[in-house]
Design a protein around this motif. Structure first.
Motif, PDB file in Angstrom:
ATOM      1  N   CYS A   1       0.658  -1.274  -0.131  1.00 57.76           N
ATOM      2  CA  CYS A   1      -0.117   0.022  -0.123  1.00 57.76           C
ATOM      3  C   CYS A   1       0.899   1.318  -0.136  1.00 57.76           C
ATOM      4  CB  CYS A   1      -1.199   0.479   1.516  1.00 57.76           C
ATOM      5  SG  CYS A   1      -1.883  -1.141   1.254  1.00 57.76           S
ATOM      6  N   TRP A   2       0.398   2.333  -0.131  1.00 55.00           N
ATOM      7  CA  TRP A   2       0.598   3.778   0.591  1.00 55.00           C
ATOM      8  C   TRP A   2       0.173   4.365   1.324  1.00 55.00           C
ATOM      9  CZ3 TRP A   2       4.129   5.582  -3.948  1.00 55.00           C
ATOM     10  CH2 TRP A   2       4.170   5.047  -5.362  1.00 55.00           C
ATOM     11  N   SER A   3       1.947   5.196   1.982  1.00 54.67           N
ATOM     12  CA  SER A   3       1.420   5.963   2.873  1.00 54.67           C
ATOM     13  C   SER A   3       1.532   7.101   2.645  1.00 54.67           C
ATOM     14  CB  SER A   3       2.630   5.291   3.719  1.00 54.67           C
ATOM     15  OG  SER A   3       2.746   6.771   4.653  1.00 54.67           O
ATOM     16  N   VAL A   4       0.161   7.171   2.410  1.00 54.63           N
ATOM     17  CA  VAL A   4      -0.043   9.205   1.941  1.00 54.63           C
ATOM     18  C   VAL A   4       0.616   9.814   3.389  1.00 54.63           C
ATOM     19  CG1 VAL A   4      -1.638  11.359   1.609  1.00 54.63           C
ATOM     20  CG2 VAL A   4      -2.086   8.829   0.517  1.00 54.63           C
ATOM     21  N   TRP A   5      -0.007   9.402   4.934  1.00 57.59           N
ATOM     22  CA  TRP A   5      -0.114   9.991   6.223  1.00 57.59           C
ATOM     23  C   TRP A   5       1.996  10.678   5.855  1.00 57.59           C
ATOM     24  CZ3 TRP A   5      -2.123  12.655   9.763  1.00 57.59           C
ATOM     25  CH2 TRP A   5      -1.739  13.139  10.044  1.00 57.59           C
ATOM     26  N   GLN A   6       2.772   9.772   5.805  1.00 55.50           N
ATOM     27  CA  GLN A   6       3.707   9.802   5.363  1.00 55.50           C
ATOM     28  C   GLN A   6       3.921  11.182   4.943  1.00 55.50           C
ATOM     29  OE1 GLN A   6       5.503   5.595   5.411  1.00 55.50           O
ATOM     30  NE2 GLN A   6       7.364   6.645   6.871  1.00 55.50           N
ATOM     31  N   ALA A   7       3.909  11.272   3.397  1.00 47.08           N
ATOM     32  CA  ALA A   7       4.481  12.400   2.816  1.00 47.08           C
ATOM     33  C   ALA A   7       3.638  13.747   3.029  1.00 47.08           C
ATOM     34  CB  ALA A   7       3.688  11.698   1.594  1.00 47.08           C
TER      35      ALA A   7
ATOM     36  N   LEU B   1      -4.746  -8.289   7.054  1.00 52.60           N
ATOM     37  CA  LEU B   1      -3.591  -8.106   6.942  1.00 52.60           C
ATOM     38  C   LEU B   1      -2.392  -7.810   6.931  1.00 52.60           C
ATOM     39  CD1 LEU B   1      -6.632  -5.597   4.496  1.00 52.60           C
ATOM     40  CD2 LEU B   1      -5.379  -7.823   3.728  1.00 52.60           C
ATOM     41  N   ASP B   2      -1.203  -7.944   6.435  1.00 57.26           N
ATOM     42  CA  ASP B   2      -0.265  -7.648   6.708  1.00 57.26           C
ATOM     43  C   ASP B   2       0.328  -6.503   5.786  1.00 57.26           C
ATOM     44  OD1 ASP B   2       1.896  -7.172   8.423  1.00 57.26           O
ATOM     45  OD2 ASP B   2       3.067  -8.963   7.194  1.00 57.26           O
ATOM     46  N   ILE B   3       0.609  -5.336   5.931  1.00 55.92           N
ATOM     47  CA  ILE B   3       0.752  -4.546   5.004  1.00 55.92           C
ATOM     48  C   ILE B   3       2.409  -4.109   5.161  1.00 55.92           C
ATOM     49  CG2 ILE B   3       0.617  -2.037   4.411  1.00 55.92           C
ATOM     50  CD1 ILE B   3      -2.640  -2.315   4.237  1.00 55.92           C
ATOM     51  N   SER B   4       2.592  -4.009   3.085  1.00 52.87           N
ATOM     52  CA  SER B   4       3.961  -3.325   3.225  1.00 52.87           C
ATOM     53  C   SER B   4       4.171  -1.868   2.586  1.00 52.87           C
ATOM     54  CB  SER B   4       4.684  -4.510   2.424  1.00 52.87           C
ATOM     55  OG  SER B   4       5.906  -3.779   2.281  1.00 52.87           O
ATOM     56  N   TYR B   5       4.388  -1.148   3.594  1.00 44.91           N
ATOM     57  CA  TYR B   5       3.850   1.019   2.820  1.00 44.91           C
ATOM     58  C   TYR B   5       5.339   0.810   2.271  1.00 44.91           C
ATOM     59  CZ  TYR B   5      -0.142   1.448   5.806  1.00 44.91           C
ATOM     60  OH  TYR B   5      -1.216   0.935   6.585  1.00 44.91           O
TER      61      TYR B   5
END
Length: 472
Positions: free
Chosen positions: A184-190, A209-213
């Motif tokens: 997934c994308w991390s918008v929060w980090q940006a 779900l185990d997510i790789s951001y």
């Protein structure tokens, strides 16, 4: 916005002068032969024009602003899946369909807005949104979750927006013990500078779900590097779902928490960590009538008939109306006064910071005057809905002759569950002819939008913070 497909091509009242303009050409200017040829050509052109005009007006209903963005409609929203919920989510995704998901991490109303943003983003990128349950925050973590479809009519929503809306429980069996890896994308980090991790949510374990951001590019932020505004624009995020935008933004993914998986953002199921701070034009856009997420999506978050019926029962018992009688028109007050708001009072004493009963009464009179002038109706009944715990406040409410739902006497929690005092109050707020809300409260904001757009009613806010904050 054009009123018809014909008007999109210029067929409107302004073209009714076309025959008059042709009349200025006189047959005396031409030879008889040239006149007949020209007349025949004009007649043929007018015939084609008329047939074209007729065909446009016999076509299906005109396109709305977002029709061109929507994925193909299904007669049943679940047709957007292979079949019943599966042990692994990917086994239930159709090869011919793209999807989108995101996760919530705030109070209930903000989570409603977040899901609205997700669905709007899915619409403009021609994807099918997958939403999850509402998770508890203000009501206590032990309250459990509540499905979106228990609160809002998801079939109505899907039909209203012309696109399927799915829940995670439609896609993956809630009893499954499989842990699915997902990029997934991390918008929060940006978009913010205070946290280095993706936005935390406790929703992932609900769906296994185990997510790789992968951190989104810093250019996502509306004002890159500005610490006081973490908003991003819808189309900046949407660009990440297309090959060119995705390729330009890719960077090394971060390991997932359970399996340590390193996965780039998924292409079939585009997903994002947090979509609350998203707008089309200006920050905190739900406060403005231009908000596309409200106009095209959240306006269609209609409460289920079951929840509406429960709330109407409370209203009738409050007002002493027979069960088979109508609910009289009323004005609701949403008075937000809990500790998470009182911290903003600073050094101002609480009694001076929050509005008095007289301030609320003045706003109620303004609502009543507006409805009288516009609708010929004066809603005499007033309902106070508040998170205030001070008994003196409620004594003052009763002195004013105002009503309030009694969730203790109704035994709401035992009958329906921990979520229902909040949900019933939300329906009551939305069902009146007027709402007097609390400035800076998103719950007041959405309730006010509902009153305005669903009921044609009036929404006013009370300002607070100092003794004379609402003077006007």
């Amino acid at each position: 916005m054009p009123d018809s497909a014909a008007s999109l091509l210029g067929f409107d009242d302004r073209d009714k002068g076309l025959p008059a303009r042709l009349a200025r050409y006189r047959p005396s200017h031409w030879s008889r032969r040239r006149f007949l040829v020209a007349a025949g050509s004009v007649l043929a052109a007018l015939t084609i024009l008329a047939l074209s005009f007729y065909s446009f007006h016999q076509s299906p209903p005109p396109l709305t602003l977002v029709d061109e963005y929507l994925p193909p409609a299904h007669s049943n929203r679940l047709d957007a899946l292979v079949g019943p919920p599966t042990q692994k989510f990917r086994d239930n995704l159709r090869n011919d369909t793209q999807y989108m998901s995101s996760f919530i991490s705030a109070g209930w109303t903000n989570d409603v807005m977040t899901y609205g943003n997700l669905i709007y983003l899915a619409m403009i990128t021609q994807r099918v949104p997958i939403i999850g349950n509402f998770t508890p925050s203000h009501i206590g973590g032990d309250a459990g979750t509540v499905p979106f479809s228990e609160v809002f009519d998801i079939d109505y929503l899907s039909k209203a927006i012309g696109s399927p809306v799915l829940e995670w429980s439609d896609v993956k069996d809630p009893t499954s013990e499989e842990i699915d890896d997902l990029g997934c994308w991390s918008v929060w980090q940006a978009v913010q500078t205070r946290e280095s991790e993706p936005r935390f949510t406790n929703a992932l374990e609900l769906y296994g779900l185990d997510i790789s951001y992968t951190a989104g590019p810093l250019s996502l932020q509306k004002i890159p590097g500005y610490e006081h505004d973490p908003h991003a624009h819808f189309w900046s995020i949407a660009a990440l779902t297309y090959p060119s935008g995705r390729e330009a933004a890719l960077q090394p993914p971060q390991p997932s928490k359970v399996h340590g998986a390193l996965l780039p953002p998924d292409e079939q199921l585009a997903c994002f960590d947090y979509l609350y701070y998203v707008c089309a034009h200006q920050s905190f856009e739900y406060e403005y009538d231009l908000s596309p997420a409200w106009r095209f999506v959240v306006k269609n978050f209609r409460f289920t008939s079951r929840l509406q019926s429960i709330a109407e029962g409370y209203l009738k018992r409050m007002f002493g109306v027979p069960e088979d009688g109508p609910v009289p028109p009323y004005v609701a007050i949403h008075a937000r006064r809990a500790n998470d708001f009182s911290v903003y009072c600073g050094d101002v004493p609480r009694a001076d910071c929050f509005p008095t009963m007289n301030v609320y009464a003045r706003r109620i009179a303004e609502v009543q005057e507006d409805t009288r002038a516009r609708l010929g109706v004066v809603p005499e009944h007033v309902i106070m809905l508040s998170d205030e715990r001070d008994p003196g406040f409620w004594d003052a409410v009763r002195t004013m002759g105002w009503y309030t739902p009694d969730h203790t006497a109704e035994d709401t929690v035992a009958n329906y569950g921990r979520w229902y005092p909040l949900l019933i109050d939300a329906v009551i707020q939305a069902s009146g002819l007027g709402l007097v809300g609390t400035d800076r409260s998103t719950m007041s904001l959405l309730a006010g939008r509902r009153v305005q757009d669903w009921n044609g009613g009036v929404y006013l806010n009370v300002k607070w913070g100092t003794p004379h904050a609402d003077d006007h």
